[in-house]
Design an enzyme around this catalytic site. Structure first.
Site, PDB file in Angstrom:
ATOM      1  N   VAL A 112      40.349-116.337   7.337  1.00 14.19           N
ATOM      2  CA  VAL A 112      40.635-116.768   5.961  1.00 14.19           C
ATOM      3  C   VAL A 112      42.097-117.213   5.833  1.00 14.19           C
ATOM      4  CG1 VAL A 112      40.605-116.120   3.517  1.00 14.19           C
ATOM      5  CG2 VAL A 112      38.869-115.186   5.068  1.00 14.19           C
ATOM      6  N   ALA A 168      53.076-113.697   8.496  1.00 16.47           N
ATOM      7  CA  ALA A 168      53.168-112.520   9.367  1.00 16.47           C
ATOM      8  C   ALA A 168      51.875-112.357  10.161  1.00 16.47           C
ATOM      9  CB  ALA A 168      53.427-111.267   8.516  1.00 16.47           C
ATOM     10  N   GLU A 221      29.984-109.363  13.117  1.00 11.71           N
ATOM     11  CA  GLU A 221      31.137-109.138  13.985  1.00 11.71           C
ATOM     12  C   GLU A 221      30.718-108.332  15.207  1.00 11.71           C
ATOM     13  OE1 GLU A 221      34.532-107.689  11.823  1.00 11.71           O
ATOM     14  OE2 GLU A 221      33.887-108.814  10.059  1.00 11.71           O
ATOM     15  N   GLU A 275      40.028-112.098  -6.455  1.00 11.91           N
ATOM     16  CA  GLU A 275      38.703-112.739  -6.592  1.00 11.91           C
ATOM     17  C   GLU A 275      37.948-112.782  -5.259  1.00 11.91           C
ATOM     18  OE1 GLU A 275      37.216-114.261  -9.612  1.00 11.91           O
ATOM     19  OE2 GLU A 275      35.644-113.836  -8.171  1.00 11.91           O
ATOM     20  N   ASP A 311      30.639-102.539   3.522  1.00 12.34           N
ATOM     21  CA  ASP A 311      31.222-103.727   2.885  1.00 12.34           C
ATOM     22  C   ASP A 311      30.617-103.912   1.483  1.00 12.34           C
ATOM     23  OD1 ASP A 311      32.564-106.593   3.308  1.00 12.34           O
ATOM     24  OD2 ASP A 311      30.544-106.937   2.540  1.00 12.34           O
ATOM     25  N   GLY A 345      33.011-116.552   5.035  1.00 10.18           N
ATOM     26  CA  GLY A 345      33.468-117.758   5.733  1.00 10.18           C
ATOM     27  C   GLY A 345      34.895-118.100   5.343  1.00 10.18           C
ATOM     28  N   LYS A 395      32.301-103.505  -2.449  1.00 12.52           N
ATOM     29  CA  LYS A 395      32.159-104.556  -3.470  1.00 12.52           C
ATOM     30  C   LYS A 395      31.497-103.979  -4.722  1.00 12.52           C
ATOM     31  CE  LYS A 395      31.989-108.192   0.037  1.00 12.52           C
ATOM     32  NZ  LYS A 395      31.128-108.922   0.978  1.00 12.52           N
ATOM     33  N   GLY A 427      27.692-115.840  15.049  1.00 14.28           N
ATOM     34  CA  GLY A 427      29.004-115.574  14.450  1.00 14.28           C
ATOM     35  C   GLY A 427      28.940-114.983  13.052  1.00 14.28           C
ATOM     36  N   LYS A 449      38.754-105.695   0.018  1.00 12.35           N
ATOM     37  CA  LYS A 449      37.789-104.901  -0.767  1.00 12.35           C
ATOM     38  C   LYS A 449      37.854-103.415  -0.439  1.00 12.35           C
ATOM     39  CE  LYS A 449      35.708-107.534   1.605  1.00 12.35           C
ATOM     40  NZ  LYS A 449      35.479-108.395   2.571  1.00 12.35           N
TER      41      LYS A 449
HETATM   42  N1  HSE Z   1      31.225-109.549   6.076  1.00 14.67           N
HETATM   43  C1  HSE Z   1      30.952-109.970   4.744  1.00 14.67           C
HETATM   44  C2  HSE Z   1      29.557-110.551   4.664  1.00 14.67           C
HETATM   45  C3  HSE Z   1      31.900-110.993   4.211  1.00 14.67           C
HETATM   46  O1  HSE Z   1      28.833-110.587   5.645  1.00 14.67           O
HETATM   47  O2  HSE Z   1      29.181-110.949   3.580  1.00 14.67           O
HETATM   48  C4  HSE Z   1      33.202-110.377   3.831  1.00 14.67           C
HETATM   49  O3  HSE Z   1      33.038-109.402   2.855  1.00 14.67           O
END
Ligand code: HSE
Length: 431
Positions: free
Chosen positions: A18, A47, A193, A132, A204, A307, A208, A190, A108
């Site tokens: 990103v 950095a 991960e 956001e 994750d 993405g 959220k 891809g 997040k």
């Molecule tokens: N890894 C997350 C997803 C995207 O697969 O939606 C980043 O939060």
């Protein structure tokens, strides 16, 4: 002659998937950004952990490994934190505020854990905190919740907020593949991960959900208060059972206000939803979120949830917002947690279950199973029984009941001698 406007200085922390796109867009859109903000925006430093890596479009002179030195330089207006994780991101964000900078982040995990700490630091130093990109990538969702719906009362947020798991479930659905095979495909393409734990175990999505619930209900919701189940236990049989009943399986994040309005819940788990539900048609790695508000009714937000380029769009939007505040005065909305609603545990969530069992096919078995539901105060909505080699396949869908009662019902059914196999147990949503 007009006084020359001082360029705003941006420190970029992290230049990965990103961050590199943020740097690129800042350069390619520089003239438009300056016009929209009312002042030019310059990248003051980037950095990184590995300075020798070639980063296309990033001036090597700007690259540093000294993130702490960069944020405390004294002339930085905005720190864009794209490192992720808890530390060093948390300390760097705090240092940014202490040095008078505003912060844009997509972190997040940090917000779901320490959001109040960061809001307080922003407040103390009169700075902005925008994030956001932390939820659902490019989809404008937090600003609509925080600003556009600030005059309404949100009762429910329900959606697909993790693209990796949606891709996996979609592949299982369309190809009949098992979880392992679908995960391998997601990794090869891809989407997943190398260590897919955060996505497939629901961490994750849970982070959220905590952020969404906090903003939607003006109350603090910590990551630990979000019930979390990932997709690792979803089987091809679950998907087939869902399909048989005109449903599909999605990993949902659901944040709800209780019917009496006195508490809220936040949860992430796989659920069966009807094929006719708009979320059923969200394919691949896309995200979609339903927001139900008292006056607005049902709103749906849809788009790429991950993405580099799409997520960078959300980061740039935040960057423009905070730069405009620096130029024109004013601040981002701070934390709104005045409602102080308690977060109820999963056992108190009212939901429905789909239960598929293989049972002995002899008189009284259906009645015996039905009695288990009755004993736990769970009402049955529908029952479908089909014969199968001396056994019967029994599919029960319940009415709404507290999750604790439904879970106890399942545990009691598992103990019956007449129940030979539990084919699929899953919550049913969206009906
Ligand atoms: N890894 C997350 C997803 C995207 O697969 O939606 C980043 O939060």
């Amino acid at each position: 002659m007009a006084e020359r406007v001082r360029p705003l200085q941006v420190a970029l922390l992290g230049c990965g998937v990103v961050g590199s796109q943020v740097a690129r867009l800042m350069t390619t859109h520089a003239a438009d950004l300056a016009a929209r903000i009312g002042a030019p925006v310059e990248l003051a430093g980037v950095a990184v952990r590995r300075p020798d890596k070639v980063r296309e479009g990033v001036d090597p002179e700007l690259v540093t490994t000294d993130a702490a030195g960069l944020v405390s330089r004294g002339d930085i207006d905005v720190v864009v934190e794209m490192i992720g994780g808890i530390e060093p991101a948390r300390s760097l964000i705090q240092a940014a505020f202490a040095n008078g900078a505003s912060v844009v982040t997509a972190n997040k995990a940090l917000l779901a854990k320490d959001g109040p700490l960061l809001y307080a630091a922003a407040e103390k130093h009169g700075a902005d905190l925008y994030f956001e990109a932390a939820v659902a990538g490019a989809i404008p969702l937090l600003r609509p919740l925080r600003e556009s719906l600030a005059g309404d009362k949100v009762n429910r947020v329900l959606g697909i907020v993790n693209g990796t798991t949606n891709f996996i479930l979609d592949r299982m659905e369309s190809s009949g593949a098992g979880y392992g095979e679908a995960l391998s495909e997601a990794t090869a393409l891809g989407y997943a991960e190398a260590d897919p734990t955060a996505d497939v175990e629901g961490f994750d999505a849970a982070a959220k959900a905590a952020i969404l619930a906090g903003i939607a209900f003006h109350t603090r919701v910590h990551l630990d208060e979000v019930h979390r189940e990932g997709v690792t236990e979803v089987t091809a049989a679950d998907i087939a059972c869902a399909r048989d009943m005109g449903r599909t399986v999605k990993l949902l994040a659901i944040c709800e206000r209780a019917e009496d309005g006195r508490s809220v819940t936040a949860r992430v788990h796989p659920a069966m939803i009807p094929l006719s539900h708009p979320l059923a048609s969200v394919r691949g790695a896309y995200n979609a979120v339903f927001v139900e508000a008292e006056a607005a009714g049902r709103l749906m937000f849809y788009g790429p949830g991950a993405g580099g380029v799409p997520t960078a769009s959300a980061v740039l939007g935040d960057l423009v917002a905070t730069c405009r505040n620096r130029v024109g005065g004013g601040r981002a909305p701070g934390e709104s947690a005045y409602a102080r609603l308690p977060v109820s545990p999963m056992g108190e969530v009212v939901t429905r279950y789909h239960i598929s069992l293989d049972v002995v096919d002899k008189p009284g078995v259906l009645a015996q199973c039905a009695m288990v539901f009755a004993d736990h105060g769970v009402s049955i909505d529908s029952v479908r029984q089909t014969g199968k080699d001396g056994e019967a396949s029994l599919i029960v869908v319940t009415h709404r009941a507290p999750d604790a009662a439904l879970a106890s019902t399942v545990a009691a059914l598992r103990r019956l001698d007449t129940v030979h196999g539990v084919v699929s147990i899953m919550r049913v949503e969206g009906e």
